[in-house]
Enzyme design. Structure first.
Site, PDB file in Angstrom:
ATOM      1  N   ARG A 162       5.269 -43.341  59.446  1.00 51.78           N
ATOM      2  CA  ARG A 162       4.907 -42.263  60.381  1.00 51.78           C
ATOM      3  C   ARG A 162       5.912 -41.117  60.359  1.00 51.78           C
ATOM      4  NH1 ARG A 162       0.773 -44.244  63.772  1.00 51.78           N
ATOM      5  NH2 ARG A 162       0.924 -46.437  64.334  1.00 51.78           N
ATOM      6  N   GLY A 207      -0.967 -42.127  66.422  1.00 51.94           N
ATOM      7  CA  GLY A 207      -0.882 -41.274  65.231  1.00 51.94           C
ATOM      8  C   GLY A 207      -0.692 -39.792  65.459  1.00 51.94           C
ATOM      9  N   ASP A 230     -11.807 -40.521  60.630  1.00 52.55           N
ATOM     10  CA  ASP A 230     -12.258 -41.289  59.466  1.00 52.55           C
ATOM     11  C   ASP A 230     -13.739 -41.621  59.721  1.00 52.55           C
ATOM     12  OD1 ASP A 230     -12.574 -43.939  57.962  1.00 52.55           O
ATOM     13  OD2 ASP A 230     -10.539 -43.480  57.375  1.00 52.55           O
ATOM     14  N   SER A 231     -14.058 -42.836  60.188  1.00 52.66           N
ATOM     15  CA  SER A 231     -15.452 -43.176  60.510  1.00 52.66           C
ATOM     16  C   SER A 231     -15.934 -42.440  61.757  1.00 52.66           C
ATOM     17  CB  SER A 231     -15.566 -44.688  60.756  1.00 52.66           C
ATOM     18  OG  SER A 231     -14.881 -45.034  61.940  1.00 52.66           O
TER      19      SER A 231
HETATM   20  P1  IMP Z   1     -11.782 -43.964  62.682  1.00 48.74           P
HETATM   21  O1  IMP Z   1     -11.971 -44.670  63.996  1.00 48.74           O
HETATM   22  O2  IMP Z   1     -12.343 -44.731  61.521  1.00 48.74           O
HETATM   23  O3  IMP Z   1     -12.252 -42.519  62.696  1.00 48.74           O
HETATM   24  O4  IMP Z   1     -10.244 -43.922  62.386  1.00 48.74           O
HETATM   25  C1  IMP Z   1      -9.438 -43.249  63.217  1.00 48.74           C
HETATM   26  C2  IMP Z   1      -8.066 -43.847  63.325  1.00 48.74           C
HETATM   27  O5  IMP Z   1      -7.762 -44.783  62.285  1.00 48.74           O
HETATM   28  C3  IMP Z   1      -7.094 -42.721  63.179  1.00 48.74           C
HETATM   29  O6  IMP Z   1      -6.801 -42.139  64.426  1.00 48.74           O
HETATM   30  C4  IMP Z   1      -5.910 -43.390  62.542  1.00 48.74           C
HETATM   31  O7  IMP Z   1      -5.088 -43.923  63.541  1.00 48.74           O
HETATM   32  C5  IMP Z   1      -6.506 -44.493  61.715  1.00 48.74           C
HETATM   33  N1  IMP Z   1      -6.689 -44.044  60.315  1.00 48.74           N
HETATM   34  C6  IMP Z   1      -7.820 -43.560  59.742  1.00 48.74           C
HETATM   35  N2  IMP Z   1      -7.620 -43.233  58.464  1.00 48.74           N
HETATM   36  C7  IMP Z   1      -6.315 -43.515  58.221  1.00 48.74           C
HETATM   37  C8  IMP Z   1      -5.478 -43.382  57.040  1.00 48.74           C
HETATM   38  O8  IMP Z   1      -5.888 -42.930  55.964  1.00 48.74           O
HETATM   39  N3  IMP Z   1      -4.188 -43.784  57.189  1.00 48.74           N
HETATM   40  C9  IMP Z   1      -3.681 -44.265  58.359  1.00 48.74           C
HETATM   41  N4  IMP Z   1      -4.418 -44.401  59.467  1.00 48.74           N
HETATM   42  C10 IMP Z   1      -5.718 -44.026  59.399  1.00 48.74           C
HETATM   43 MG    MG Z   2      -5.214 -42.103  65.558  1.00 45.28          MG
END
Ligand code: IMP
Ligand code: MG
Length: 179
Positions: A169, A49, A107-108
């Site tokens: 993307r 990403g 995100d998380s």
């Molecule tokens: P986390 O592990 O929940 O913090 O999410 C991180 C990864 O999930 C990011 O690096 C993104 O690749 C993907 N991600 C989180 N939120 C989104 C979103 O709203 N759209 C697309 N990909 C997301």
């Molecule tokens: Mg990512």
């Protein structure tokens, strides 16, 4: 720019314009230039990403620096198991070098935690984190985010590196799933 896009049958509405994104990237670059002057930091961008963020940020950074890439998957099936799967690891010598992780979105915080654990194994001088987007409402970790571009609501986003099921993307703007 379009007001909405449809990807795999789902409609997403414009949330952040490319102009606003570039302003945020410029702000982060200026701060990093100031904070890491004469320290030759190594940026480590988290694939997939963050490829556009990394490319745009690096062109705005004026100090001496390096860049590398890492790819981890912190999920096993549909559950976040805490198990870190490193798909592409760190090849550089990080000893005594400041590292700046580049994330597209936090995100998380599970992915970031996995990336931090992987990078710490290589004993860098210090680790900072720069994320272009951040969802504060759903962040569940304590890891500091040193540079935050734009705080966004807890909605599913596409564009500027972020995908929905492999697509979107390439969009220059950020679109949010209607809810
Ligand atoms: P986390 O592990 O929940 O913090 O999410 C991180 C990864 O999930 C990011 O690096 C993104 O690749 C993907 N991600 C989180 N939120 C989104 C979103 O709203 N759209 C697309 N990909 C997301
Ligand atoms: Mg990512």
């Amino acid at each position: 720019m379009k007001k909405s896009v449809t990807i795999h049958g789902l409609k997403f509405m414009l949330l952040v314009s490319s102009g606003k994104i570039q302003d945020a990237v410029s702000r982060i670059a200026k701060k990093i230039d100031r904070d890491f002057k004469d320290r030759n930091p190594l940026f480590i961008a988290v694939l997939n990403g963050s490829f556009l963020f990394a490319a745009d940020l690096l062109r705005k950074i004026k100090i001496e620096c390096g860049i590398s890439f890492i790819k981890v998957s912190s999920y096993s099936g549909t559950r976040s198991s805490g198990k870190v799967n490193t798909l592409i690891g760190v090849n550089e010598n990080l000893l005594k070098r400041p590292v700046i992780i580049l994330e597209d979105i936090v995100d998380s915080g599970n992915t970031l935690e996995a990336v931090l654990a992987e990078i710490k194994k290589h004993n860098p001088d210090e680790i900072s984190v720069a994320t272009l987007f951040f969802k504060p409402e759903v962040y569940q970790k304590k890891n500091a985010l040193n540079y935050i571009g734009i705080k966004v609501p807890d909605k599913f986003l596409v564009g500027y590196g972020l995908d929905y099921d492999g697509s979107g993307r390439n969009l220059s703007d950020i679109y949010a799933l209607e809810s």
